[in-house]
Design an enzyme around this catalytic site. Sequence first.
Site, PDB file in Angstrom:
ATOM      1  N   ARG A 212       0.843  -1.201   0.000  1.00  0.00           N
ATOM      2  CA  ARG A 212       0.000   0.000   0.000  1.00  0.00           C
ATOM      3  C   ARG A 212       0.873   1.244   0.000  1.00  0.00           C
ATOM      4  O   ARG A 212       0.627   2.202  -0.722  1.00  0.00           O
ATOM      5  CB  ARG A 212      -0.902   0.001   1.244  1.00  0.00           C
ATOM      6  CG  ARG A 212      -1.946  -1.079   1.230  1.00  0.00           C
ATOM      7  CD  ARG A 212      -2.815  -0.974   2.492  1.00  0.00           C
ATOM      8  NE  ARG A 212      -3.622  -2.165   2.611  1.00  0.00           N
ATOM      9  CZ  ARG A 212      -3.605  -2.999   3.652  1.00  0.00           C
ATOM     10  NH1 ARG A 212      -2.855  -2.726   4.702  1.00  0.00           N
ATOM     11  NH2 ARG A 212      -4.351  -4.061   3.666  1.00  0.00           N
ATOM     12  N   PHE A 228     -11.435  -5.134  -5.775  1.00  0.00           N
ATOM     13  CA  PHE A 228     -11.339  -6.027  -4.613  1.00  0.00           C
ATOM     14  C   PHE A 228     -10.841  -5.186  -3.428  1.00  0.00           C
ATOM     15  O   PHE A 228      -9.836  -5.485  -2.794  1.00  0.00           O
ATOM     16  CB  PHE A 228     -10.409  -7.215  -4.890  1.00  0.00           C
ATOM     17  CG  PHE A 228     -10.763  -7.969  -6.151  1.00  0.00           C
ATOM     18  CD1 PHE A 228     -11.750  -8.949  -6.121  1.00  0.00           C
ATOM     19  CD2 PHE A 228     -10.138  -7.684  -7.351  1.00  0.00           C
ATOM     20  CE1 PHE A 228     -12.085  -9.644  -7.284  1.00  0.00           C
ATOM     21  CE2 PHE A 228     -10.470  -8.370  -8.514  1.00  0.00           C
ATOM     22  CZ  PHE A 228     -11.439  -9.353  -8.484  1.00  0.00           C
ATOM     23  N   ASP A 250     -16.070  -3.727  -4.952  1.00  0.00           N
ATOM     24  CA  ASP A 250     -16.079  -4.954  -4.154  1.00  0.00           C
ATOM     25  C   ASP A 250     -17.477  -5.564  -4.224  1.00  0.00           C
ATOM     26  O   ASP A 250     -18.469  -4.859  -4.449  1.00  0.00           O
ATOM     27  CB  ASP A 250     -15.715  -4.662  -2.685  1.00  0.00           C
ATOM     28  CG  ASP A 250     -15.152  -5.883  -1.973  1.00  0.00           C
ATOM     29  OD1 ASP A 250     -13.915  -5.951  -1.800  1.00  0.00           O
ATOM     30  OD2 ASP A 250     -15.944  -6.776  -1.601  1.00  0.00           O
ATOM     31  N   ASP A 299      -6.579  -6.862  -6.356  1.00  0.00           N
ATOM     32  CA  ASP A 299      -6.156  -7.711  -5.235  1.00  0.00           C
ATOM     33  C   ASP A 299      -7.244  -8.732  -4.920  1.00  0.00           C
ATOM     34  O   ASP A 299      -7.903  -8.664  -3.878  1.00  0.00           O
ATOM     35  CB  ASP A 299      -5.857  -6.834  -4.004  1.00  0.00           C
ATOM     36  CG  ASP A 299      -5.318  -7.647  -2.838  1.00  0.00           C
ATOM     37  OD1 ASP A 299      -4.789  -8.746  -3.069  1.00  0.00           O
ATOM     38  OD2 ASP A 299      -5.417  -7.161  -1.695  1.00  0.00           O
ATOM     39  N   CYS A 339      -2.830 -14.182  -4.116  1.00  0.00           N
ATOM     40  CA  CYS A 339      -2.504 -14.734  -2.795  1.00  0.00           C
ATOM     41  C   CYS A 339      -2.650 -16.251  -2.783  1.00  0.00           C
ATOM     42  O   CYS A 339      -2.701 -16.868  -1.723  1.00  0.00           O
ATOM     43  CB  CYS A 339      -3.368 -14.090  -1.711  1.00  0.00           C
ATOM     44  SG  CYS A 339      -5.122 -14.354  -1.941  1.00  0.00           S
TER      45      CYS A 339
HETATM   46  N1  SAH Z   1      -7.034  -5.159  -1.060  1.00  0.00           N
HETATM   47  C1  SAH Z   1      -7.736  -5.407   0.167  1.00  0.00           C
HETATM   48  C2  SAH Z   1      -7.979  -6.875   0.417  1.00  0.00           C
HETATM   49  C3  SAH Z   1      -8.793  -7.587  -0.644  1.00  0.00           C
HETATM   50  S1  SAH Z   1      -9.535  -9.068  -0.085  1.00  0.00           S
HETATM   51  C4  SAH Z   1      -6.992  -4.744   1.314  1.00  0.00           C
HETATM   52  O1  SAH Z   1      -5.874  -4.244   1.108  1.00  0.00           O
HETATM   53  O2  SAH Z   1      -7.501  -4.738   2.423  1.00  0.00           O
HETATM   54  C5  SAH Z   1     -10.535  -9.528  -1.423  1.00  0.00           C
HETATM   55  C6  SAH Z   1     -11.837  -8.775  -1.556  1.00  0.00           C
HETATM   56  O3  SAH Z   1     -12.455  -9.215  -2.775  1.00  0.00           O
HETATM   57  C7  SAH Z   1     -12.884  -9.020  -0.475  1.00  0.00           C
HETATM   58  O4  SAH Z   1     -13.268  -7.783   0.064  1.00  0.00           O
HETATM   59  C8  SAH Z   1     -14.083  -9.667  -1.196  1.00  0.00           C
HETATM   60  O5  SAH Z   1     -15.333  -9.160  -0.734  1.00  0.00           O
HETATM   61  C9  SAH Z   1     -13.857  -9.223  -2.612  1.00  0.00           C
HETATM   62  N2  SAH Z   1     -14.371 -10.114  -3.658  1.00  0.00           N
HETATM   63  C10 SAH Z   1     -14.323 -11.462  -3.718  1.00  0.00           C
HETATM   64  N3  SAH Z   1     -14.800 -11.915  -4.885  1.00  0.00           N
HETATM   65  C11 SAH Z   1     -15.188 -10.819  -5.601  1.00  0.00           C
HETATM   66  C12 SAH Z   1     -15.760 -10.622  -6.890  1.00  0.00           C
HETATM   67  N4  SAH Z   1     -16.021 -11.654  -7.697  1.00  0.00           N
HETATM   68  N5  SAH Z   1     -16.009  -9.360  -7.285  1.00  0.00           N
HETATM   69  C13 SAH Z   1     -15.728  -8.308  -6.482  1.00  0.00           C
HETATM   70  N6  SAH Z   1     -15.175  -8.437  -5.267  1.00  0.00           N
HETATM   71  C14 SAH Z   1     -14.912  -9.677  -4.820  1.00  0.00           C
END
Ligand code: SAH
Length: 395
Positions: A212, A228, A250, A299, A339
Amino acid sequence: MMSERVILLRGKERALHNRHPWVFSGAIARAPQVPPGSLVEVHADDSTWLARGYYNRHSQIALRLLTWEPSEAIDDAFWQSRLQAAIQRRAGLYHPGQTTALRLVYAESDALPGLIVDRYDNWLILQALTAGIDRIKQQLAEWLLALTGCRGVYERSDADVRSQEGLRQMNGLLVGSQPPNPVRVLEHGLTFEVDTLHGHKTGFYLDQRENRRLLVPYCADARVLNAFAYTGGFGVYAAAAGAREVVNLDSSADALARAERNIALNAPDASVTSLEGDAFTLLRELRARGEQFDMVILDPPKFVFSRNQLEQGLRGYKDILLLGMQLVRPDGLLAGFSCSGLVSRELYQKVAFGASLDAGRQARILAQLSQSQDHPVLLTFPEAAYLKGLLLRIE
Ligand code: SAH
């Protein structure tokens, strides 16, 4: 007290010389009928002593080794000194006034297989991922409280992997006082509200802390797409660094609401847009509208949980990387992550290469990204390296 013996099949002792902390059930010749997670002595077929660890006959990973030193007993002093060493390793990362959320114990990487402990301000969140840790978690929690001076230890043992150990999911206070909800923490001086009781993992993606910050120099006046977004980690940094607009995307409305609040706490005047829904669909819609961004962050959650999901997972990564690249303006930036432990760094780079060819966009790697330093990787346990990413300039 003498523990019982587990005897390995002939030849299986060789793997132990590499000091990998796992022994699979298929390597075991004889084992005692002991409760899951009991301490055992591990011997070779010729009865040579090899190591000491804990044993769970319900788990594929039947043994988790704790020491290869015959003189090192697994007693209270052992656990306390391992906990203390793990905390000590992060001494430079915790800064009141700067960073108050970090991982204190990262399981195998800290020679404490099965134990995760994250600190959020003055509360600790503990995950017991194995029977061996589950049995002693109460005692571990008390020692952790004493070692850190924190106010409470709350258990979030709701990870799916517990079922592979024959354990059910469990949440609740172990010792001290319950963390407030949300807990307010700092990361590099930025404020975040974290729902440690219900949020993903232990509440926050601590593993992305360094990444970040790495994006900050590129955010001034930028239009940033944070796909995400979860609770806004990258978006908060971007907004605080002067982004012209942050678009958080998201599938979770709750996560987006918290992301908005987190941005408001740090950059009250920032322009924030929330897009709720499936990223694969919404990214296509943005592309169809001809939207362009100075920076796109991708992400996604873990796509690959087992080898037979690899191909499909790679298609998923390629799909969003392609869409992401198409949404970046010429010479803009893309930060893409995976991940999935089963997707290697090399493989992820190949997928990005394929996406750049399909997008017809030349891409340069500015930085190889990985998990933050409170999630270290022991050379004897490379499986702990799961987060990889690329910061790309898309031309
Ligand atoms: N970048 C974030 C962490 C991401 S975790 C940080 O730094 O805190 C992954 C996220 O993807 C979650 O919030 C989940 O709700 C979302 N997610 C999962 N599948 C998804 C999809 N198909 N479309 C959109 N969001 C999704």
